[in-house]
Design a protein around this motif. Structure first.
Motif, PDB file in Angstrom:
ATOM      1  N   ARG A 168       0.842  -1.209   0.098  1.00 18.10           N
ATOM      2  CA  ARG A 168      -0.088   0.005   0.000  1.00 18.10           C
ATOM      3  C   ARG A 168       0.791   1.347   0.081  1.00 18.10           C
ATOM      4  O   ARG A 168       1.998   1.352   0.629  1.00 18.10           O
ATOM      5  CB  ARG A 168      -0.954   0.070   1.400  1.00 18.10           C
ATOM      6  N   GLY A 169       0.512   2.238  -1.083  1.00 14.18           N
ATOM      7  CA  GLY A 169       1.366   3.371  -0.785  1.00 14.18           C
ATOM      8  C   GLY A 169       0.864   4.195   0.118  1.00 14.18           C
ATOM      9  O   GLY A 169      -0.512   4.560   0.506  1.00 14.18           O
TER      10      GLY A 169
ATOM     11  N   GLN B 208      16.190   8.214   1.757  1.00 12.81           N
ATOM     12  CA  GLN B 208      16.141   6.862   2.417  1.00 12.81           C
ATOM     13  C   GLN B 208      14.761   6.081   1.749  1.00 12.81           C
ATOM     14  O   GLN B 208      15.001   4.834   1.419  1.00 12.81           O
ATOM     15  CB  GLN B 208      15.757   7.023   3.885  1.00 12.81           C
ATOM     16  N   PHE B 209      13.480   6.900   1.743  1.00 12.28           N
ATOM     17  CA  PHE B 209      12.458   6.414   1.304  1.00 12.28           C
ATOM     18  C   PHE B 209      11.889   6.633  -0.114  1.00 12.28           C
ATOM     19  O   PHE B 209      11.149   5.750  -0.724  1.00 12.28           O
ATOM     20  CB  PHE B 209      11.219   6.662   2.149  1.00 12.28           C
ATOM     21  N   LYS B 210      12.642   7.466  -0.966  1.00 10.59           N
ATOM     22  CA  LYS B 210      12.634   7.496  -2.522  1.00 10.59           C
ATOM     23  C   LYS B 210      10.957   7.545  -2.870  1.00 10.59           C
ATOM     24  O   LYS B 210      10.536   6.836  -3.836  1.00 10.59           O
ATOM     25  CB  LYS B 210      13.314   6.468  -3.164  1.00 10.59           C
ATOM     26  N   PRO B 211      10.409   8.678  -2.283  1.00  3.29           N
ATOM     27  CA  PRO B 211       8.948   9.097  -2.642  1.00  3.29           C
ATOM     28  C   PRO B 211       8.929   9.314  -4.102  1.00  3.29           C
ATOM     29  O   PRO B 211      10.010  10.048  -4.376  1.00  3.29           O
ATOM     30  CB  PRO B 211       8.455   9.861  -1.670  1.00  3.29           C
ATOM     31  N   ALA B 212       7.909   9.397  -4.794  1.00  3.60           N
ATOM     32  CA  ALA B 212       7.830  10.143  -6.184  1.00  3.60           C
ATOM     33  C   ALA B 212       7.532  11.536  -5.846  1.00  3.60           C
ATOM     34  O   ALA B 212       8.202  12.325  -6.785  1.00  3.60           O
ATOM     35  CB  ALA B 212       6.631   9.502  -6.875  1.00  3.60           C
ATOM     36  N   ILE B 213       6.806  11.949  -4.980  1.00  4.17           N
ATOM     37  CA  ILE B 213       6.431  13.449  -4.854  1.00  4.17           C
ATOM     38  C   ILE B 213       7.443  13.689  -3.303  1.00  4.17           C
ATOM     39  O   ILE B 213       7.212  13.237  -2.122  1.00  4.17           O
ATOM     40  CB  ILE B 213       5.151  13.698  -4.559  1.00  4.17           C
TER      41      ILE B 213
ATOM     42  N   ALA C 240       0.460  15.818  -3.222  1.00  3.14           N
ATOM     43  CA  ALA C 240       0.981  14.595  -2.693  1.00  3.14           C
ATOM     44  C   ALA C 240      -0.341  13.841  -2.155  1.00  3.14           C
ATOM     45  O   ALA C 240      -0.336  12.551  -2.334  1.00  3.14           O
ATOM     46  CB  ALA C 240       2.028  14.499  -1.525  1.00  3.14           C
ATOM     47  N   ALA C 241      -1.490  14.267  -1.649  1.00  2.00           N
ATOM     48  CA  ALA C 241      -2.596  13.586  -1.023  1.00  2.00           C
ATOM     49  C   ALA C 241      -3.356  13.098  -2.297  1.00  2.00           C
ATOM     50  O   ALA C 241      -3.921  11.920  -2.215  1.00  2.00           O
ATOM     51  CB  ALA C 241      -3.297  14.712  -0.270  1.00  2.00           C
ATOM     52  N   ARG C 242      -3.537  13.750  -3.314  1.00  2.00           N
ATOM     53  CA  ARG C 242      -4.272  13.292  -4.517  1.00  2.00           C
ATOM     54  C   ARG C 242      -3.385  12.199  -5.421  1.00  2.00           C
ATOM     55  O   ARG C 242      -4.242  11.592  -6.328  1.00  2.00           O
ATOM     56  CB  ARG C 242      -4.542  14.597  -5.648  1.00  2.00           C
ATOM     57  N   ALA C 243      -2.103  11.855  -5.391  1.00  2.00           N
ATOM     58  CA  ALA C 243      -1.272  11.165  -6.164  1.00  2.00           C
ATOM     59  C   ALA C 243      -1.908   9.856  -6.323  1.00  2.00           C
ATOM     60  O   ALA C 243      -2.185   9.046  -5.575  1.00  2.00           O
ATOM     61  CB  ALA C 243      -0.055  11.134  -5.983  1.00  2.00           C
ATOM     62  N   PRO C 244      -2.347   9.214  -7.615  1.00  2.00           N
ATOM     63  CA  PRO C 244      -2.997   7.867  -7.494  1.00  2.00           C
ATOM     64  C   PRO C 244      -2.475   6.712  -6.721  1.00  2.00           C
ATOM     65  O   PRO C 244      -3.255   6.007  -6.235  1.00  2.00           O
ATOM     66  CB  PRO C 244      -2.846   7.387  -8.960  1.00  2.00           C
ATOM     67  N   ASP C 245      -1.155   6.885  -6.854  1.00  2.71           N
ATOM     68  CA  ASP C 245      -0.327   5.825  -5.811  1.00  2.71           C
ATOM     69  C   ASP C 245      -0.347   5.914  -4.538  1.00  2.71           C
ATOM     70  O   ASP C 245      -0.002   5.096  -3.769  1.00  2.71           O
ATOM     71  CB  ASP C 245       0.936   5.419  -6.399  1.00  2.71           C
ATOM     72  N   ALA C 246      -1.069   7.116  -3.876  1.00  2.00           N
ATOM     73  CA  ALA C 246      -1.044   7.240  -2.418  1.00  2.00           C
ATOM     74  C   ALA C 246      -2.397   6.549  -2.122  1.00  2.00           C
ATOM     75  O   ALA C 246      -3.357   7.274  -2.135  1.00  2.00           O
ATOM     76  CB  ALA C 246      -0.954   8.588  -2.106  1.00  2.00           C
ATOM     77  N   ASP C 247      -2.528   5.466  -1.423  1.00  2.00           N
ATOM     78  CA  ASP C 247      -3.425   4.725  -1.065  1.00  2.00           C
ATOM     79  C   ASP C 247      -4.093   5.223   0.292  1.00  2.00           C
ATOM     80  O   ASP C 247      -5.200   5.452   0.644  1.00  2.00           O
ATOM     81  CB  ASP C 247      -3.380   3.276  -0.837  1.00  2.00           C
ATOM     82  N   ILE C 248      -3.027   5.692   1.134  1.00  2.97           N
ATOM     83  CA  ILE C 248      -3.289   6.059   2.455  1.00  2.97           C
ATOM     84  C   ILE C 248      -2.469   7.443   2.759  1.00  2.97           C
ATOM     85  O   ILE C 248      -1.398   7.694   2.156  1.00  2.97           O
ATOM     86  CB  ILE C 248      -2.798   5.382   3.853  1.00  2.97           C
ATOM     87  N   VAL C 249      -3.149   8.491   2.918  1.00  2.00           N
ATOM     88  CA  VAL C 249      -2.405   9.905   3.569  1.00  2.00           C
ATOM     89  C   VAL C 249      -2.464   9.948   4.941  1.00  2.00           C
ATOM     90  O   VAL C 249      -3.434   9.925   5.508  1.00  2.00           O
ATOM     91  CB  VAL C 249      -3.395  11.035   2.630  1.00  2.00           C
ATOM     92  N   LEU C 250      -1.128   9.778   5.404  1.00  2.00           N
ATOM     93  CA  LEU C 250      -1.004  10.342   6.637  1.00  2.00           C
ATOM     94  C   LEU C 250      -1.077  11.727   6.951  1.00  2.00           C
ATOM     95  O   LEU C 250      -0.053  12.466   6.485  1.00  2.00           O
ATOM     96  CB  LEU C 250       0.029   9.464   7.505  1.00  2.00           C
ATOM     97  N   ASN C 251      -1.854  12.415   7.379  1.00  2.00           N
ATOM     98  CA  ASN C 251      -1.831  14.026   7.723  1.00  2.00           C
ATOM     99  C   ASN C 251      -1.394  14.163   9.125  1.00  2.00           C
ATOM    100  O   ASN C 251      -2.087  14.148   9.971  1.00  2.00           O
ATOM    101  CB  ASN C 251      -3.105  14.698   7.573  1.00  2.00           C
TER     102      ASN C 251
ATOM    103  N   VAL D 298     -10.032  12.340   0.878  1.00  2.00           N
ATOM    104  CA  VAL D 298     -11.221  11.388   1.204  1.00  2.00           C
ATOM    105  C   VAL D 298     -12.161  11.695   0.027  1.00  2.00           C
ATOM    106  O   VAL D 298     -13.043  10.690  -0.339  1.00  2.00           O
ATOM    107  CB  VAL D 298     -11.963  11.900   2.554  1.00  2.00           C
ATOM    108  N   GLY D 299     -12.014  12.918  -0.573  1.00  2.00           N
ATOM    109  CA  GLY D 299     -12.829  13.205  -1.858  1.00  2.00           C
ATOM    110  C   GLY D 299     -12.429  12.199  -2.953  1.00  2.00           C
ATOM    111  O   GLY D 299     -13.259  11.857  -3.810  1.00  2.00           O
ATOM    112  N   LEU D 300     -11.272  11.642  -2.836  1.00  2.00           N
ATOM    113  CA  LEU D 300     -10.976  10.662  -4.004  1.00  2.00           C
ATOM    114  C   LEU D 300     -11.152   9.214  -3.283  1.00  2.00           C
ATOM    115  O   LEU D 300     -10.482   8.429  -4.000  1.00  2.00           O
ATOM    116  CB  LEU D 300      -9.583  10.942  -4.432  1.00  2.00           C
ATOM    117  N   GLY D 301     -11.666   9.008  -2.231  1.00  2.00           N
ATOM    118  CA  GLY D 301     -11.912   7.592  -1.860  1.00  2.00           C
ATOM    119  C   GLY D 301     -10.835   6.860  -0.969  1.00  2.00           C
ATOM    120  O   GLY D 301     -10.756   5.820  -0.644  1.00  2.00           O
ATOM    121  N   LYS D 302      -9.943   7.822  -0.642  1.00  2.00           N
ATOM    122  CA  LYS D 302      -8.708   7.098   0.169  1.00  2.00           C
ATOM    123  C   LYS D 302      -8.940   7.466   1.629  1.00  2.00           C
ATOM    124  O   LYS D 302      -9.963   8.101   2.067  1.00  2.00           O
ATOM    125  CB  LYS D 302      -7.548   8.033  -0.224  1.00  2.00           C
ATOM    126  N   ARG D 303      -8.053   6.396   2.274  1.00  2.00           N
ATOM    127  CA  ARG D 303      -8.116   6.516   3.742  1.00  2.00           C
ATOM    128  C   ARG D 303      -7.084   7.616   4.231  1.00  2.00           C
ATOM    129  O   ARG D 303      -6.001   7.694   3.760  1.00  2.00           O
ATOM    130  CB  ARG D 303      -7.407   5.357   4.234  1.00  2.00           C
TER     131      ARG D 303
END
Ligand code: NAD
Ligand code: MG
Length: 376
Positions: free
Chosen positions: A4-5, A50-55, A79-90, A105-110
């Motif tokens: 999970r992203g 260390q984590f090599k994120p896309a954004i 970063a919140a909308r990126a399609p590969d982010a399944d979970i957004v830790l705010n 949440v508007g895009l159906g994410k956790r």
């Protein structure tokens, strides 16, 4: 298994760094898709390597040596909308976290939510965005994680009330006249948690517990009459849930944010993790409880009243508190001025109308300007 992203907003903060410690232990389950911070470029660069994120986003981005980084507040929503982010830790501090929560949440994410201010400011809007987009909010705040775990799969109609625990902060046993003169360094000495400066001051005024009462109202739909607060200096019992049959369930654990962060990522599942020392009841003894000194810490009552009033009042409460805390940290107002600024703001602006994002942001900005003017 598909990993999970996870996008971490506020990755350089106290919760953000706790989250990265958790994710570093579970590379088989999660990958980091985005990291954002406000201004700490050196730490963000280390985390990105260390984590090599896309954004990678730095809100205050002026000219850094990192051309590929994004900048400005827009990077949070990106970063919140990126399609590969399944979970957004705010894990952003303050009202600045609102748009990223709404977008995810508007895009159906956790959204694994530490940023309680966004829910306090705009709880109905966030709920509506969840309904429309199919997203969900899972709390990271330890008290709300506890309530979620205690309620489990039972319907909320079976809950009589919840009792949030509060450490009482550094001034739990200070006399009122001494409180008035408390300094910034006194207020930053939290007895049980190491946290960012803003929430540490909120814990000293008990404004944090007011934010958490409103947070519990919006997260779980409990009425304000069903939410109580008790002081528990050891921060081991994270909250209580009393069911309609009189039985009480509590969730316990050593005070370490890695536990609720991991649960917010895996809920309703649990996965093996040994990163946090095992709980020992004897080492944690004694566990004690006290009544809240509501008259001496008026921010708690003011916040709950703002919650009951509804409309823009919680946004005004939150903005007045954020602005007063910033002035206190700059040495420009006293500790006692924080609840006074909140009370004055709610009297002047608490009935501001409108429930849209724009109306709430305008209430937030007007309140901040009002408090700055009070102490100019
Ligand atoms: P912190 O100050 O340590 O970190 C805040 C993070 O947000 C940093 O990465 C910072 O760069 C970023 N940030 C700050 N202002 C920003 C802005 N305007 N725009 C974008 N990013 C910004 O704070 P913290 O203690 O980690 O708390 C974060 C949130 O989690 C707060 O809402 C707090 O109430 C909540 N929380 C914290 C704890 C804790 O143990 N620290 C526990 C429960 C809830
Ligand atoms: Mg909390």
């Amino acid at each position: 298994m598909k990993r999970r992203g996870v996008a971490i907003l506020g990755s350089t903060g106290s919760v953000g760094t706790a989250a990265l410690r958790v994710l570093a232990r579970h590379p088989d389950r999660f990958r980091v898709t985005g990291l954002t911070a406000f201004s700490n470029a050196p730490l963000l660069a280390e985390q990105a390597a260390q984590f090599k994120p896309a954004i990678v986003g730095l809100v205050s981005n002026g000219v850094t040596q990192h051309e590929e980084w994004r900048g400005g507040p827009e990077c949070l929503v990106q970063a919140a909308r990126a399609p590969d982010a399944d979970i957004v830790l705010n894990a952003i501090v303050g009202a600045a976290g609102l748009d990223a929560t709404l977008a995810a949440v508007g895009l159906g994410k956790r959204v694994a939510l530490a940023n309680k201010e966004s829910l306090v400011m705009a709880g109905d809007l966030v709920a509506e965005a969840c309904r429309q987009g199919g997203g969900e909010i899972i709390p990271v705040d330890s008290e709300h994680s506890a309530i979620l775990q205690c309620v489990g799969t039972r319907p909320h109609t079976e809950v009589r009330r919840v009792v949030l625990t509060a450490s009482g902060g550094p001034f739990r046993s200070w006399a009122l006249d001494r409180l008035e003169r408390a300094t910034v360094s006194d207020a930053l000495q939290h007895p049980t948690w190491r946290m960012g400066r803003k929430i540490t001051i909120d814990s000293a005024t008990l404004a944090n517990k007011a934010l958490e009462v409103i947070e519990a109202h919006f997260l779980f739909g409990f009425s304000y009459d069903q939410i109580e607060v008790v002081v528990h200096p050891q921060s081991v019992v994270h909250s209580f849930v009393e069911f309609v049959d009189g039985s009480v369930v509590a969730q316990l654990g050593i005070p370490n944010m890695e536990l609720p962060v991991l649960y917010a990522l895996t809920h309703p599942e649990r996965i093996e993790d040994t990163g946090v020392p095992s709980f020992d009841p004897v080492d944690s003894s004694p566990l004690t409880f006290e009544r809240v000194r509501s008259d001496d810490f008026p921010a708690l009552r003011l916040g709950i009243e703002a919650g009951r009033r509804g409309g823009a009042a919680p946004a005004v409460f939150n903005a007045a508190n954020e602005q007063a805390v910033a002035l206190f940290l700059e040495g420009r107002v006293t500790f006692g001025d924080i609840p006074r600024a909140i009370a004055t703001s709610l009297d002047a602006l608490g009935d501001l109308g409108g429930a849209s994002r724009e109306a709430l942001i305008s209430a937030d900005m007007r309140t901040r300007a009002y408090v700055r003017e009070l102490y100019r």
